[in-house]
Scaffold this motif. Structure first.
Motif, PDB file in Angstrom:
ATOM      1  N   VAL A   9      98.525 -28.541  32.933  1.00  0.00           N
ATOM      2  CA  VAL A   9      99.851 -29.183  33.394  1.00  0.00           C
ATOM      3  C   VAL A   9     101.012 -28.706  32.368  1.00  0.00           C
ATOM      4  CG1 VAL A   9     101.152 -31.143  34.034  1.00  0.00           C
ATOM      5  CG2 VAL A   9      99.085 -30.771  35.047  1.00  0.00           C
ATOM      6  N   ILE A  10     101.928 -28.063  32.902  1.00  0.00           N
ATOM      7  CA  ILE A  10     103.124 -27.862  32.132  1.00  0.00           C
ATOM      8  C   ILE A  10     104.201 -28.642  32.456  1.00  0.00           C
ATOM      9  CG2 ILE A  10     104.839 -26.084  31.220  1.00  0.00           C
ATOM     10  CD1 ILE A  10     102.083 -23.943  31.721  1.00  0.00           C
ATOM     11  N   THR A  30      96.793 -24.022  37.149  1.00  0.00           N
ATOM     12  CA  THR A  30      98.057 -24.534  36.239  1.00  0.00           C
ATOM     13  C   THR A  30      99.231 -24.932  37.319  1.00  0.00           C
ATOM     14  OG1 THR A  30      97.638 -22.866  34.483  1.00  0.00           O
ATOM     15  CG2 THR A  30      99.863 -24.156  34.868  1.00  0.00           C
ATOM     16  N   ALA A  31      99.485 -26.475  37.041  1.00  0.00           N
ATOM     17  CA  ALA A  31     100.728 -26.676  37.458  1.00  0.00           C
ATOM     18  C   ALA A  31     101.909 -26.892  36.594  1.00  0.00           C
ATOM     19  CB  ALA A  31     100.463 -28.156  38.174  1.00  0.00           C
ATOM     20  N   VAL A  32     103.231 -26.638  37.254  1.00  0.00           N
ATOM     21  CA  VAL A  32     104.510 -26.760  36.495  1.00  0.00           C
ATOM     22  C   VAL A  32     105.192 -28.070  37.000  1.00  0.00           C
ATOM     23  CG1 VAL A  32     106.537 -25.942  35.435  1.00  0.00           C
ATOM     24  CG2 VAL A  32     104.380 -24.216  35.837  1.00  0.00           C
ATOM     25  N   GLY A 179      96.405 -36.591  31.013  1.00  0.00           N
ATOM     26  CA  GLY A 179      97.298 -36.131  32.016  1.00  0.00           C
ATOM     27  C   GLY A 179      98.678 -36.868  31.793  1.00  0.00           C
ATOM     28  N   VAL A 180      99.527 -36.747  32.861  1.00  0.00           N
ATOM     29  CA  VAL A 180     100.824 -37.286  32.936  1.00  0.00           C
ATOM     30  C   VAL A 180     101.134 -38.197  34.340  1.00  0.00           C
ATOM     31  CG1 VAL A 180     101.675 -35.381  31.554  1.00  0.00           C
ATOM     32  CG2 VAL A 180     101.777 -35.210  34.028  1.00  0.00           C
ATOM     33  N   ALA A 197      94.389 -30.094  29.841  1.00  0.00           N
ATOM     34  CA  ALA A 197      95.509 -29.676  28.801  1.00  0.00           C
ATOM     35  C   ALA A 197      96.792 -29.814  29.499  1.00  0.00           C
ATOM     36  CB  ALA A 197      95.439 -28.117  28.214  1.00  0.00           C
ATOM     37  N   VAL A 198      97.954 -30.386  28.676  1.00  0.00           N
ATOM     38  CA  VAL A 198      99.179 -30.601  28.976  1.00  0.00           C
ATOM     39  C   VAL A 198     100.016 -30.025  27.956  1.00  0.00           C
ATOM     40  CG1 VAL A 198     100.905 -32.476  29.294  1.00  0.00           C
ATOM     41  CG2 VAL A 198      98.724 -33.145  30.177  1.00  0.00           C
TER      42      VAL A 198
END
Lengths: 584, 252
Positions: A9-10, A30-32, A179-180, A197-198
Motif C-alpha cells: 500500500v502506498i 499494489t494499492a495507492v 497496514g493503515v 508493506a506500506v
C-alpha cells in the motif's frame, strides 16, 4: 467498515508515491491511497528543475553534485545517502525521459540544463548547469508523466482516501507494520488496508506557516500518523524558506528565474547579494539568500511604503527568454500582482517552502523506530521522509530528484519485502482510534472554530520560528502551540454529514499541524546553534562539537495522559567531506 | 527580534481595501435534500483577492458545510474549476476585481458531470476519457542507453498541449459534452495531441483510430468554448483541428 488486502500500500500520489507505485505495481499487488486525485499533488507546483550531473552542456560529475548537496545541507546531510542521490540522479532523469517527459532540449537534441542555487563546478568554483528542466513547470511535467505511466502500468488508485492511522503491531518485541486505516471522503466510510508493506509518500507540513508556497492540503498527515504510533520524527526544526515567494501571498517564483539571470534588488536598486555571497551571488543556497533578504529589510533597505519586501528584477532579460523559459511565473506576476515582468520588478519575500525533516529512513526507504532499528514492512520517501539527503537545507532541484530516486527505491524495496513476508495479523478493532477521532469531532459541542485556531497557529509560526529564531521567540511559539492544542480539544465542526465532509477533514488536518508544529518548535528550542535553515540569533554560529547530529523527536505520553516531546540525537554519516566553513 | 511580520502596519492604513461582495452559490447535498438551492453569502473581501479566498471566508467563518475541492491555490493543481458568473474558471485564478463585484458573483459546479455535493462533481468519467486515449509515450524497439534525441523545434511542436492540468474546465464547457457524455471531450483530445505530435512517440496511429470513433474528434463543432475556458491558455480548438487534419492526411 471494509477490509482490503494488498501486498503493498502506498500512501500519497505525488511524485514519490507514483514513482514508488510504478515499481511496486510491476512486482506486487499494489494499492495507492491518496487524499487528492493524483494530478492535484503539490509535486506539480515545482518549477525550476531536477538536478543530475549529465554534463550535457558543460563538464560536471556526480561527486561535485554530492559535495554541493552536503555543503548545501550545512554538513547535516548523511553523506552515504547524498552519494546515492547524486549517482542515481543520472538514471532518474534518463528514466523520466524514456517515460516521455518533455525536457527542454539543447540545439543538438540532448536534455538541456541550467544553473540553480548552490550547484557548482569543482566544489564551489562557479555556478554549473546541472538542472534538467521543462520550462518553469518541471514538477508539473514530472507529475503528469508519472501519472501517465501509472495508467500504462495499471496502477490501482483509491482517490480521495485519507489515511488517518498507521497500524503497528509488536511481534516478539519487534514493531511491525500491519497496514493503515483510511477514511473515504466521498462516503465517510472507514477502510482498513491490511498490507505486507506500506510506503508513506504523503508530502510536507508547510501549512503550519501563513506565508507559504505549500498547498492547503500539505498538513503532515503521514508524519502525524507515524508519530502518534510512537515512531520518531527526525530534524523537524529544519524548514526551508524559499527566497522568492510572491509578496504576502507566498506563491513560489522559481529559483530558475535567478538561474536565467534574474537579480534581487533592494529599495536603492542595489544588487545586495554581492555583499553576502561574492561568488554565487543571487545563486547562493536558499537559507543564505532568505536571511540576506530579511537582513536588508530589517536594516531599512526593503521596498514599498512599509519596506517589507525586496524585488526580483527580470527586466534586463529579453522578453523572448522570459516567454520561453519562465512563462508560468511571469504569468503569476501578471495574474496575482497586476505587474508586467518585462518592465517592472516583482515584489517578493521569503516563503515557507519545504520540510527537510520527517520520518527517518535508511537509504532503502525503510522507516526507523530509533537510531538504527528498522520497522519491518514500513517505508517512506519524498518530503514526508528524512533520509537525510537535505540535512539542514535542501538545494533547489534536489527535491524533484529525491522523490524519483528514493520513491523508486522505496517502491522496489517494499514490493520485495511483501514477496518475502506474510501479512501481520491485524490488531483487535484496528479502526478504533480513527472512529474515536472522527466521532469526537463530529459530536463535539465545543466553541472553538478550526479556522481561528489554524490562523493563530500560522501567525505564531510566522512570527516566531521562521527565518530568524531566538530562545525567546521559540518559547513564545511553544507556549502558544500548547494553548492552541488545548483549545483544539474544544473545536467543533458544522458539517455533521458523511458525504464529502471537508469540514471534518480540515479539523483532522489541523490536529496534525498542531502536533507537528509542537515537534518543530521543541526541536528548534533545543538546537542551540545556527545551521542551514535553522538560524538562532542567540547562537549565530554552527556548533559541530555539540550539534553535528540529527534530532530525533519522540512522542511521550505520561500516566495522566499528558503529552510531551522527548528529544534524542543520532550521529551524522560522514564519509568523504569534513565540515568546513560554508561560503558562497 | 523575530522575523518581521508584515501585517502589523496593514491595520493602520487609512483607507480599507475591503468591499462587501455577495456570493450566490448553488447548493446541493443529497444527504439532506434532493433539492438544489441558491444561497447568498455576504463577504468582506479585498478585490485583489481570489474567488477561492471568498469561498474560504464563507467556509471558515460563515458556513462550514460549504463543500468544494481545492489544493494549490495558484492555478497549477486543477482542483477548483467552477462555473463563475456563467463561465468556467479556476476559483484560485479569478480575482474579484476582474468580475463585477457590484453584482452577486454566482458560483456553481462545472456542467456535464454528476454533482455529488455543492461544487464537487464526479470526475471519474472525465479521467476515464483521458485514460482511453492512451496518454503515455508508446515506442518500439530497444530503449537507447542515453536520452532519446529531440530537436528544440520538435519539442516546441507539442509544447502547448503539455500545459494541461486536467481541471476539466474545457470539457465541461463544451455543449457537445453536455448533450452527450460519451464524447471524449476537449481535454482527452488535448492529451492525445500531446503524444501524437511528440516526435519520440510511435503510437499516433492507434490514438488516431481511437479518436476516429463516433464519439471522437468529429463531434467537435468548433465553438471555441474550450479555448475560452482553459486557465492555462492552451489553444484547444486549434489542437483538436490539428488532430482532425492528422486523421485525414495521416501526417503528424
Amino acid at each position: 467498515m471494509k477490509i482490503h488486502k494488498y501486498d503493498t500500500v502506498i500512501v500519497g500520489a505525488g511524485g514519490a508515491g507514483m514513482r514508488a507505485a510504478i515499481e511496486a505495481t510491476k512486482r506486487s499487488r499494489t494499492a495507492v491511497l491518496t487524499k487528492l486525485y493524483p494530478t492535484r499533488s503539490h509535486t506539480g507546483a515545482a518549477q525550476g528543475g531536477m538536478a543530475a550531473a549529465l554534463a550535457n552542456v558543460e563538464e560536471d560529475n556526480w561527486e561535485w553534485h554530492t559535495f554541493d548537496t552536503v555543503k548545501g545541507g550545512d554538513y547535516l546531510v548523511d553523506q552515504d545517502a547524498a552519494e546515492i542521490l547524486a549517482k542515481e540522479a543520472i538514471d532518474a532523469v534518463l528514466d523520466l525521459e524514456k517515460m516521455g517527459l518533455p525536457f527542454g532540449r539543447t540545439p543538438n537534441g540532448d536534455i538541456d540544463q541550467r544553473r540553480f542555487g548552490g550547484h557548482s563546478r569543482n566544489h564551489g568554483e562557479a555556478p554549473v548547469r546541472r538542472a534538467c528542466y521543462s520550462g518553469d513547470r518541471t514538477g508539473h511535467m514530472i507529475l503528469q508523466t508519472l501519472y501517465q505511466n501509472c495508467i500504462k502500468e495499471g496502477v490501482e488508485f483509491f482517490n480521495e482516501f485519507y489515511v488517518l492511522d498507521q497500524l503497528i503491531v509488536e511481534v516478539d518485541g519487534v514493531k511491525k507494520s500491519a497496514g493503515v486505516v483510511a477514511y473515504e471522503l466521498a462516503t465517510g466510510e472507514i477502510h482498513i488496508f491490511q498490507a505486507k508493506a506500506v510506503v508513506y509518500a504523503s508530502g510536507g507540513t508547510g501549512k503550519f506557516f501563513k506565508v507559504t508556497s505549500n498547498a492547503h492540503t500539505l498538513t503532515g498527515d503521514g508524519q502525524a500518523a507515524c508519530y502518534r504510533r510512537g515512531l520518531p520524527l527526525e530534524d523537524m526544526e529544519f524548514f526551508q524558506f524559499h527566497p522568492t515567494g510572491i509578496w504576502r501571498m507566498g506563491i513560489l517564483l522559481t529559483e530558475g528565474a535567478r538561474g536565467e539571470g534574474g537579480i534581487l534588488r533592494n529599495k536603492d536598486g542595489e544588487r545586495f547579494m554581492e555583499k553576502y555571497a561574492p561568488v554565487m551571488k543571487d545563486l547562493a543556497s536558499r537559507d543564505v539568500v532568505s536571511r540576506s533578504i530579511y537582513t536588508e529589510i530589517r536594516e531599512g533597505r526593503g521596498c514599498g511604503p512599509e519596506g517589507d519586501h525586496v524585488y526580483l528584477d527580470l527586466t534586463h532579460l529579453p522578453p523572448e527568454q522570459l516567454d520561453a523559459k519562465l512563462p508560468d511565473i511571469t504569468e503569476f506576476a501578471r495574474t496575482y500582482l497586476g505587474i508586467e515582468p518585462y518592465t517592472d520588478p516583482i515584489p517578493i519575500q521569503p516563503t515557507a517552502h519545504y520540510a527537510m525533516g520527517g520520518i527517518p529512513t535508511n537509504v532503502e526507504g525503510e522507516v526507523l523506530s530509533d537510531n538504527t532499528t528498522v520497522v519491518p514492512g514500513l517505508y517512506a520517501a519524498g518530503e514526508v521522509a528524512c533520509v537525510s539527503v537535505h540535512g539542514a537545507n535542501r538545494l533547489g532541484t534536489n527535491s524533484l530528484l529525491d522523490i524519483n530516486v528514493f520513491g523508486r527505491r522505496a517502491g522496489i524495496a517494499a514490493a520485495e519485502y511483501s514477496h518475502q513476508h506474510d501479512y501481520i495479523e491485524l490488531p483487535e478493532n484496528p479502526e478504533s482510534m480513527v472512529v474515536a477521532q472522527i466521532e469526537n469531532l463530529r459530536n463535539s459541542t465545543g466553541t472553538e472554530r478550526v479556522a481561528d485556531v489554524r490562523r493563530e497557529l500560522q501567525e505564531t509560526m510566522d512570527a516566531n520560528v521562521m527565518v530568524f529564531r531566538t530562545e525567546q521567540t521559540i518559547k513564545t511559539a511553544v507556549e502558544k502551540i500548547a494553548e492552541l492544542r488545548e483549545r483544539y480539544k474544544n473545536v467543533s465542526i458544522q458539517d455533521k454529514g458523511k458525504r464529502f465532509n471537508t469540514d471534518l477533514l480540515e479539523a483532522i488536518e489541523l490536529g496534525n499541524l498542531l502536533e507537528l508544529a509542537e515537534v518543530m518548535a521543541v526541536s528548534a528550542l533545543a538546537r542551540k546553534e545556527s545551521r542551514g535553515g535553522h538560524y538562532r540569533e542567540d547562537y549565530p554560529n554552527r556548533d559541530d562539537v555539540n550539534f553535528m547530529r540529527h534530532t530525533m523527536a519522540y512522542r511521550e505520553v505520561g500516566e495522566d495522559g499528558s503529552e510531551t516531546v522527548r528529544l534524542d540525537y543520532k550521529p551524522v554519516v560522514t564519509t568523504r567531506y569534513q565540515p568546513m566553513e560554508r561560503k558562497y | 527580534m523575530a522575523t518581521p511580520v508584515l501585517d502589523k502596519v496593514e491595520a493602520e492604513s487609512a483607507a480599507s481595501p475591503y468591499i462587501t461582495v455577495t456570493f450566490r452559490i448553488r447548493r446541493f447535498n443529497p444527504e439532506i435534500s434532493d433539492a438544489v438551492v441558491w444561497e447568498d453569502f455576504q463577504v468582506e473581501i479585498d478585490p485583489k483577492e481570489r474567488v477561492l479566498d471568498g469561498l474560504h471566508k464563507i467556509k471558515w467563518d460563515l458556513d462550514g458545510t460549504l463543500t468544494f475541492r481545492r489544493s494549490c491555490a495558484h492555478g497549477i493543481c486543477g482542483s477548483d474549476a467552477m462555473r463563475i458568473n456563467g463561465k468556467n474558471r479556476l476559483a484560485c485564478k479569478t480575482l474579484i476585481k476582474d468580475l463585477n463585484p457590484e453584482k452577486p458573483i454566482t458560483v456553481e459546479p462545472i456542467k456535464g458531470l454528476t454533482v455529488l455535493k455543492d461544487l464537487v462533481v464526479d470526475m471519474e468519467p472525465f479521467f476515464q476519457a483521458y485514460r482511453d486515449v492512451m496518454p503515455f509515450l508508446i515506442t518500439k524497439g530497444n530503449e537507447p542507453t542515453r536520452e532519446r534525441k529531440q530537436s528544440p523545434e520538435d519539442r516546441e511542436r507539442y509544447d502547448d498541449t503539455t500545459k494541461c492540468i486536467l481541471c476539466a474546465a474545457c470539457t465541461s464547457s463544451c455543449p457537445v459534452f453536455w448533450n452527450d457524455g460519451q464524447y471524449f471531450g476537449p481535454a482527452a483530445i488535448v492529451n492525445a495531441h500531446r503524444f501524437i505530435f511528440d516526435s519520440r512517440d510511435e503510437g499516433g496511429e492507434q490514438r488516431l483510430e481511437i479518436l476516429n470513433d463516433k464519439d471522437g474528434v468529429w463531434r467537435c463543432r468548433t465553438t471555441f468554448n474550450c479555448t475560452d475556458a482553459c486557465p492555462r491558455g492552451i489553444e484547444i480548438t486549434k489542437a483538436i483541428q490539428e488532430v482532425k487534419r492528422a486523421l485525414i492526411t495521416r501526417r503528424f
